[in-house]
Design an enzyme around this catalytic site. Structure first.
Site, PDB file in Angstrom:
ATOM      1  N   HIS A  70     -34.804  89.512   2.583  1.00 17.20           N
ATOM      2  CA  HIS A  70     -34.707  90.962   2.351  1.00 17.20           C
ATOM      3  C   HIS A  70     -34.524  91.753   3.653  1.00 17.20           C
ATOM      4  O   HIS A  70     -34.984  92.890   3.765  1.00 17.20           O
ATOM      5  CB  HIS A  70     -35.962  91.489   1.629  1.00 17.20           C
ATOM      6  CG  HIS A  70     -36.425  90.634   0.496  1.00 17.20           C
ATOM      7  ND1 HIS A  70     -35.604  90.322  -0.570  1.00 17.20           N
ATOM      8  CD2 HIS A  70     -37.609  90.007   0.266  1.00 17.20           C
ATOM      9  CE1 HIS A  70     -36.279  89.552  -1.405  1.00 17.20           C
ATOM     10  NE2 HIS A  70     -37.482  89.319  -0.927  1.00 17.20           N
ATOM     11  N   LYS A 121     -32.818  95.358   3.551  1.00 17.58           N
ATOM     12  CA  LYS A 121     -33.656  96.319   2.817  1.00 17.58           C
ATOM     13  C   LYS A 121     -34.890  96.686   3.653  1.00 17.58           C
ATOM     14  O   LYS A 121     -35.274  97.851   3.743  1.00 17.58           O
ATOM     15  CB  LYS A 121     -34.095  95.724   1.475  1.00 17.58           C
ATOM     16  CG  LYS A 121     -32.940  95.577   0.484  1.00 17.58           C
ATOM     17  CD  LYS A 121     -33.388  94.879  -0.783  1.00 17.58           C
ATOM     18  CE  LYS A 121     -32.212  94.595  -1.703  1.00 17.58           C
ATOM     19  NZ  LYS A 121     -32.537  93.698  -2.800  1.00 17.58           N
ATOM     20  N   LEU A 171     -29.035  85.377  -1.059  1.00 18.01           N
ATOM     21  CA  LEU A 171     -28.826  86.797  -1.342  1.00 18.01           C
ATOM     22  C   LEU A 171     -29.804  87.165  -2.449  1.00 18.01           C
ATOM     23  O   LEU A 171     -30.056  86.347  -3.353  1.00 18.01           O
ATOM     24  CB  LEU A 171     -27.392  87.060  -1.811  1.00 18.01           C
ATOM     25  CG  LEU A 171     -26.274  86.977  -0.762  1.00 18.01           C
ATOM     26  CD1 LEU A 171     -24.923  87.245  -1.395  1.00 18.01           C
ATOM     27  CD2 LEU A 171     -26.508  87.942   0.390  1.00 18.01           C
ATOM     28  N   ASP A 172     -30.326  88.393  -2.414  1.00 23.64           N
ATOM     29  CA  ASP A 172     -31.262  88.818  -3.450  1.00 23.64           C
ATOM     30  C   ASP A 172     -30.586  88.838  -4.823  1.00 23.64           C
ATOM     31  O   ASP A 172     -29.359  88.917  -4.917  1.00 23.64           O
ATOM     32  CB  ASP A 172     -31.789  90.227  -3.153  1.00 23.64           C
ATOM     33  CG  ASP A 172     -32.632  90.245  -1.887  1.00 23.64           C
ATOM     34  OD1 ASP A 172     -33.150  89.184  -1.509  1.00 23.64           O
ATOM     35  OD2 ASP A 172     -32.751  91.332  -1.287  1.00 23.64           O
ATOM     36  N   TYR A 173     -31.391  88.837  -5.847  1.00 21.56           N
ATOM     37  CA  TYR A 173     -30.955  88.911  -7.252  1.00 21.56           C
ATOM     38  C   TYR A 173     -29.944  90.041  -7.461  1.00 21.56           C
ATOM     39  O   TYR A 173     -28.942  89.878  -8.136  1.00 21.56           O
ATOM     40  CB  TYR A 173     -32.216  89.161  -8.093  1.00 21.56           C
ATOM     41  CG  TYR A 173     -32.047  89.106  -9.582  1.00 21.56           C
ATOM     42  CD1 TYR A 173     -31.788  87.905 -10.226  1.00 21.56           C
ATOM     43  CD2 TYR A 173     -32.190  90.269 -10.353  1.00 21.56           C
ATOM     44  CE1 TYR A 173     -31.660  87.857 -11.610  1.00 21.56           C
ATOM     45  CE2 TYR A 173     -32.068  90.227 -11.731  1.00 21.56           C
ATOM     46  CZ  TYR A 173     -31.801  89.015 -12.347  1.00 21.56           C
ATOM     47  OH  TYR A 173     -31.678  88.962 -13.706  1.00 21.56           O
TER      48      TYR A 173
END
Ligand code: URA
Length: 245
Positions: free
Chosen positions: A187, A190, A100-102
């Site tokens: 990502h 997004k 998972l992204d930051y």
């Protein structure tokens, strides 16, 4: 007796497929002898080394974390930032299942079981990942339709398996969209919205397969039950056996 690649995967080092590559590349020794044969059988007494490091048969552990924002999804960080692994104190060498992204929050599984990871990550198993995305702007129906039909990311078609516009708010000029995908490209959500002209402001993963955030506040985690682990093994199209020890 079991196949060498299975023994390596079960030790939590890597997936069975990657273990096969390591064997073929000549990175695996058994009792000091280089083995490049995929069907080679080993048992508990055999000493297996991968890249010169002996593998240990660690107890398998499984966790579900509600990942908070501002934490990186990896085992270690060269800038010594806190990682998701630091949130779960345990003896075993666990790692996150996927990324998972930051700034993304929500469902993240962590384990030291390579086979379990492989089942959840392998595209053939079509594991559902459900996200709630806060979008800048009022999302139009044609963008939803395009995402349902599929968009090309890095030369590959990806689509929303399910997508629902949950809310639009003209006051804040934002929308809430629930989107379900099977793949787990970097990502991906997004980029999918970007490809139809929208920016994701916030992203939360609400479900992976049957794991949701019930009972877990941000930053909290719990162990999986043996029943849940067995249920993941049953999701595999290849059905490897889950051995309770
Ligand atoms: N898609 C993204 O864009 N980011 C995530 O963290 C997960 C899925």
């Amino acid at each position: 007796m079991k196949r060498l690649q299975k023994a390596i995967a079960e030790a939590g080092i890597t997936s069975r497929r990657k273990a096969e590559e390591l064997i073929k590349e000549g990175k695996v020794k058994v009792n000091g002898n280089l083995i490049q044969e995929l069907g080679y059988k080993v048992d508990e007494k055999d000493r297996i080394e991968v890249n010169g490091m002996p593998i240990t048969n660690e107890k398998k552990v499984y966790f579900l974390l509600n990942k908070p924002r501002g934490i990186i999804t990896s085992v270690s960080d060269e800038k010594s930032r806190k990682t998701v692994v630091d949130l779960i104190p345990c003896q075993e060498r666990i790692y996150p299942v996927g990324r998972l992204d930051y700034d993304t929050t929500g469902v993240l599984l962590l384990t030291n079981d390579g086979e379990f990871t492989n089942i959840l990550m392998h595209p053939s198993n079509k594991i559902e990942k459900v996200y709630m995305a806060k979008i800048k702007g009022l999302v139009k129906g044609d963008a939803i339709k395009t995402l349902k039909q599929g968009v090309i990311l890095e030369g590959q078609k990806v689509k929303a398996e399910h997508i629902k516009l949950r809310k639009t708010d003209p006051k804040t000029n934002t929308s809430m969209v629930e989107i379900t995908i099977h793949e787990g490209k970097n990502h991906q959500v997004k980029k999918m919205f970007e490809s139809v002209g929208y920016q994701v402001l916030k992203l939360k993963r609400e479900r992976v397969a049957f794991f949701d955030l019930k009972g877990l506040k941000s930053g909290e985690y719990r162990s999986l039950t043996p029943k849940e682990v067995a249920k993941v093994y049953a999701l595999s199209s290849k059905r490897p056996k889950y051995e309770t020890k």
